[in-house]
Design a protein around this motif. Structure first.
Motif, PDB file in Angstrom:
ATOM      1  N   GLY A   1      -8.147   9.596  -2.788  1.00 59.36           N
ATOM      2  CA  GLY A   1      -8.388   9.172  -1.412  1.00 59.36           C
ATOM      3  C   GLY A   1      -8.854   7.728  -1.349  1.00 59.36           C
ATOM      4  O   GLY A   1      -8.412   6.955  -0.503  1.00 59.36           O
ATOM      5  N   LEU A   2      -9.735   7.338  -2.274  1.00 60.50           N
ATOM      6  CA  LEU A   2     -10.204   5.952  -2.306  1.00 60.50           C
ATOM      7  C   LEU A   2      -9.087   5.002  -2.699  1.00 60.50           C
ATOM      8  O   LEU A   2      -8.967   3.900  -2.159  1.00 60.50           O
ATOM      9  CB  LEU A   2     -11.377   5.810  -3.267  1.00 60.50           C
ATOM     10  CG  LEU A   2     -12.670   6.470  -2.830  1.00 60.50           C
ATOM     11  CD1 LEU A   2     -13.707   6.378  -3.943  1.00 60.50           C
ATOM     12  CD2 LEU A   2     -13.194   5.853  -1.560  1.00 60.50           C
ATOM     13  N   ALA A   3      -8.240   5.405  -3.640  1.00 57.24           N
ATOM     14  CA  ALA A   3      -7.121   4.566  -4.063  1.00 57.24           C
ATOM     15  C   ALA A   3      -6.168   4.339  -2.899  1.00 57.24           C
ATOM     16  O   ALA A   3      -5.629   3.243  -2.738  1.00 57.24           O
ATOM     17  CB  ALA A   3      -6.394   5.198  -5.240  1.00 57.24           C
ATOM     18  N   ALA A   4      -5.945   5.361  -2.088  1.00 55.50           N
ATOM     19  CA  ALA A   4      -5.043   5.230  -0.947  1.00 55.50           C
ATOM     20  C   ALA A   4      -5.616   4.279   0.098  1.00 55.50           C
ATOM     21  O   ALA A   4      -4.881   3.627   0.820  1.00 55.50           O
ATOM     22  CB  ALA A   4      -4.773   6.596  -0.326  1.00 55.50           C
ATOM     23  N   GLU A   5      -6.945   4.184   0.179  1.00 58.20           N
ATOM     24  CA  GLU A   5      -7.593   3.333   1.170  1.00 58.20           C
ATOM     25  C   GLU A   5      -7.891   1.932   0.650  1.00 58.20           C
ATOM     26  O   GLU A   5      -8.424   1.110   1.371  1.00 58.20           O
ATOM     27  CB  GLU A   5      -8.918   3.981   1.599  1.00 58.20           C
ATOM     28  CG  GLU A   5      -8.743   5.310   2.289  1.00 58.20           C
ATOM     29  CD  GLU A   5     -10.085   5.981   2.532  1.00 58.20           C
ATOM     30  OE1 GLU A   5     -11.128   5.373   2.244  1.00 58.20           O
ATOM     31  OE2 GLU A   5     -10.081   7.119   3.002  1.00 58.20           O
ATOM     32  N   SER A   6      -7.572   1.659  -0.611  1.00 60.61           N
ATOM     33  CA  SER A   6      -7.993   0.400  -1.224  1.00 60.61           C
ATOM     34  C   SER A   6      -7.231  -0.822  -0.738  1.00 60.61           C
ATOM     35  O   SER A   6      -7.589  -1.936  -1.068  1.00 60.61           O
ATOM     36  CB  SER A   6      -7.888   0.500  -2.750  1.00 60.61           C
ATOM     37  OG  SER A   6      -6.537   0.615  -3.130  1.00 60.61           O
ATOM     38  N   GLY A   7      -6.164  -0.649   0.002  1.00 61.59           N
ATOM     39  CA  GLY A   7      -5.448  -1.789   0.542  1.00 61.59           C
ATOM     40  C   GLY A   7      -4.228  -2.149  -0.280  1.00 61.59           C
ATOM     41  O   GLY A   7      -3.661  -1.316  -0.969  1.00 61.59           O
ATOM     42  N   PRO A   8      -3.823  -3.442  -0.226  1.00 62.86           N
ATOM     43  CA  PRO A   8      -2.598  -3.867  -0.883  1.00 62.86           C
ATOM     44  C   PRO A   8      -2.640  -3.666  -2.394  1.00 62.86           C
ATOM     45  O   PRO A   8      -3.693  -3.723  -3.012  1.00 62.86           O
ATOM     46  CB  PRO A   8      -2.497  -5.356  -0.559  1.00 62.86           C
ATOM     47  CG  PRO A   8      -3.602  -5.679   0.349  1.00 62.86           C
ATOM     48  CD  PRO A   8      -4.520  -4.511   0.436  1.00 62.86           C
ATOM     49  N   ASP A   9      -1.487  -3.432  -2.945  1.00 60.22           N
ATOM     50  CA  ASP A   9      -1.351  -3.229  -4.381  1.00 60.22           C
ATOM     51  C   ASP A   9      -1.597  -4.543  -5.109  1.00 60.22           C
ATOM     52  O   ASP A   9      -0.954  -5.544  -4.829  1.00 60.22           O
ATOM     53  CB  ASP A   9       0.069  -2.724  -4.657  1.00 60.22           C
ATOM     54  CG  ASP A   9       0.313  -2.379  -6.101  1.00 60.22           C
ATOM     55  OD1 ASP A   9      -0.641  -2.418  -6.903  1.00 60.22           O
ATOM     56  OD2 ASP A   9       1.456  -2.056  -6.426  1.00 60.22           O
ATOM     57  N   PRO A  10      -2.544  -4.582  -6.062  1.00 64.95           N
ATOM     58  CA  PRO A  10      -2.835  -5.838  -6.741  1.00 64.95           C
ATOM     59  C   PRO A  10      -1.824  -6.209  -7.825  1.00 64.95           C
ATOM     60  O   PRO A  10      -1.831  -7.340  -8.307  1.00 64.95           O
ATOM     61  CB  PRO A  10      -4.206  -5.584  -7.372  1.00 64.95           C
ATOM     62  CG  PRO A  10      -4.238  -4.120  -7.603  1.00 64.95           C
ATOM     63  CD  PRO A  10      -3.445  -3.515  -6.468  1.00 64.95           C
ATOM     64  N   LEU A  11      -0.947  -5.268  -8.220  1.00 68.27           N
ATOM     65  CA  LEU A  11       0.010  -5.582  -9.279  1.00 68.27           C
ATOM     66  C   LEU A  11       0.938  -6.714  -8.833  1.00 68.27           C
ATOM     67  O   LEU A  11       1.450  -6.701  -7.723  1.00 68.27           O
ATOM     68  CB  LEU A  11       0.838  -4.343  -9.638  1.00 68.27           C
ATOM     69  CG  LEU A  11       0.075  -3.221 -10.315  1.00 68.27           C
ATOM     70  CD1 LEU A  11       0.981  -2.022 -10.504  1.00 68.27           C
ATOM     71  CD2 LEU A  11      -0.498  -3.671 -11.638  1.00 68.27           C
TER      72      LEU A  11
ATOM     73  N   ALA B   1       4.154 -11.507  -4.802  1.00 72.70           N
ATOM     74  CA  ALA B   1       3.264 -10.584  -4.095  1.00 72.70           C
ATOM     75  C   ALA B   1       2.249 -10.050  -5.100  1.00 72.70           C
ATOM     76  O   ALA B   1       2.538  -9.949  -6.292  1.00 72.70           O
ATOM     77  CB  ALA B   1       4.053  -9.433  -3.476  1.00 72.70           C
ATOM     78  N   GLY B   2       1.057  -9.744  -4.632  1.00 74.83           N
ATOM     79  CA  GLY B   2       0.015  -9.200  -5.495  1.00 74.83           C
ATOM     80  C   GLY B   2      -0.917 -10.279  -6.011  1.00 74.83           C
ATOM     81  O   GLY B   2      -1.141 -11.293  -5.356  1.00 74.83           O
ATOM     82  N   GLU B   3      -1.481 -10.042  -7.191  1.00 71.28           N
ATOM     83  CA  GLU B   3      -2.487 -10.939  -7.769  1.00 71.28           C
ATOM     84  C   GLU B   3      -1.909 -11.695  -8.971  1.00 71.28           C
ATOM     85  O   GLU B   3      -1.240 -11.106  -9.809  1.00 71.28           O
ATOM     86  CB  GLU B   3      -3.702 -10.132  -8.209  1.00 71.28           C
ATOM     87  CG  GLU B   3      -4.390  -9.429  -7.054  1.00 71.28           C
ATOM     88  CD  GLU B   3      -5.626  -8.669  -7.465  1.00 71.28           C
ATOM     89  OE1 GLU B   3      -5.972  -8.644  -8.673  1.00 71.28           O
ATOM     90  OE2 GLU B   3      -6.270  -8.099  -6.577  1.00 71.28           O
ATOM     91  N   PHE B   4      -2.227 -12.990  -9.038  1.00 74.75           N
ATOM     92  CA  PHE B   4      -1.745 -13.840 -10.122  1.00 74.75           C
ATOM     93  C   PHE B   4      -2.923 -14.563 -10.764  1.00 74.75           C
ATOM     94  O   PHE B   4      -3.551 -15.415 -10.149  1.00 74.75           O
ATOM     95  CB  PHE B   4      -0.701 -14.840  -9.608  1.00 74.75           C
ATOM     96  CG  PHE B   4       0.578 -14.163  -9.241  1.00 74.75           C
ATOM     97  CD1 PHE B   4       1.592 -14.028 -10.167  1.00 74.75           C
ATOM     98  CD2 PHE B   4       0.754 -13.605  -7.987  1.00 74.75           C
ATOM     99  CE1 PHE B   4       2.761 -13.362  -9.858  1.00 74.75           C
ATOM    100  CE2 PHE B   4       1.918 -12.936  -7.657  1.00 74.75           C
ATOM    101  CZ  PHE B   4       2.924 -12.820  -8.592  1.00 74.75           C
ATOM    102  N   ASP B   5      -3.211 -14.152 -12.011  1.00 77.05           N
ATOM    103  CA  ASP B   5      -4.258 -14.800 -12.789  1.00 77.05           C
ATOM    104  C   ASP B   5      -3.667 -15.172 -14.147  1.00 77.05           C
ATOM    105  O   ASP B   5      -2.447 -15.152 -14.326  1.00 77.05           O
ATOM    106  CB  ASP B   5      -5.487 -13.896 -12.924  1.00 77.05           C
ATOM    107  CG  ASP B   5      -5.193 -12.577 -13.620  1.00 77.05           C
ATOM    108  OD1 ASP B   5      -4.153 -12.456 -14.305  1.00 77.05           O
ATOM    109  OD2 ASP B   5      -6.007 -11.654 -13.495  1.00 77.05           O
TER     110      ASP B   5
END
Length: 157
Positions: free
Chosen positions: A37-47, A64-68
């Protein structure tokens, strides 16, 4: 003729994940306090996700997602492959980037050092903040690392 350049295959964790319909039903069926349930509410996919097309010397890239440091490696590889295939102009769509750091600047700097020109089609807030910060940073002396101070808007907008 369009010549798509594809990002690397999904990571083992992506390959092992359930189908989207299974994940959605598991998330909606899970109680609010549960992990699903928390994963579904966590927002955009960071991958990080990368889509690219090479046509007439123009490499169009959507991020799209996170770039580090770690997640930008596929982007650096894609830019190198695009340059090897004759691309000299890069058009970036970063509207769906949720996080980025200097690794994104480094990838763009490598592109520019190779003689390529980069333009920004759209930018998310994190990308705008990163570019604004880089533009305010002082440039080091000759031979030192460079930052991309700004990118022109695609189409001269």
């Amino acid at each position: 003729m369009d010549a798509p350049i594809h990002a690397p295959a999904p990571s083992p964790s992506e390959a092992a994940s359930p189908a989207p319909s299974e994940a959605a039903s598991a998330a909606t069926a899970a109680p609010h306090g549960s992990f699903a349930g928390l994963a579904a509410e966590s927002g955009p996919d960071p991958l990080p996700r990368i889509r690219a097309t090479l046509r007439d010397g123009v490499l169009a890239v959507s991020l799209a997602g996170e770039f580090d440091h770690f997640t930008s490696a596929p982007l650096r590889g894609l830019l190198a492959e695009g340059a090897a295939r004759g691309a000299r102009r890069l058009v970036l769509d970063t509207a769906l980037v949720t996080f980025c750091d200097s690794a994104l600047l480094h990838a763009l700097d490598q592109w520019a050092r190779g003689g390529g020109r980069a333009e920004l089609a759209t930018a998310s807030r994190p990308v705008r903040l990163l570019l604004a910060t880089a533009a305010r940073a002082r440039r080091p002396g000759p031979g030192g690392p460079q930052v991309v101070p700004s990118l022109p808007r695609a189409g001269g907008r």
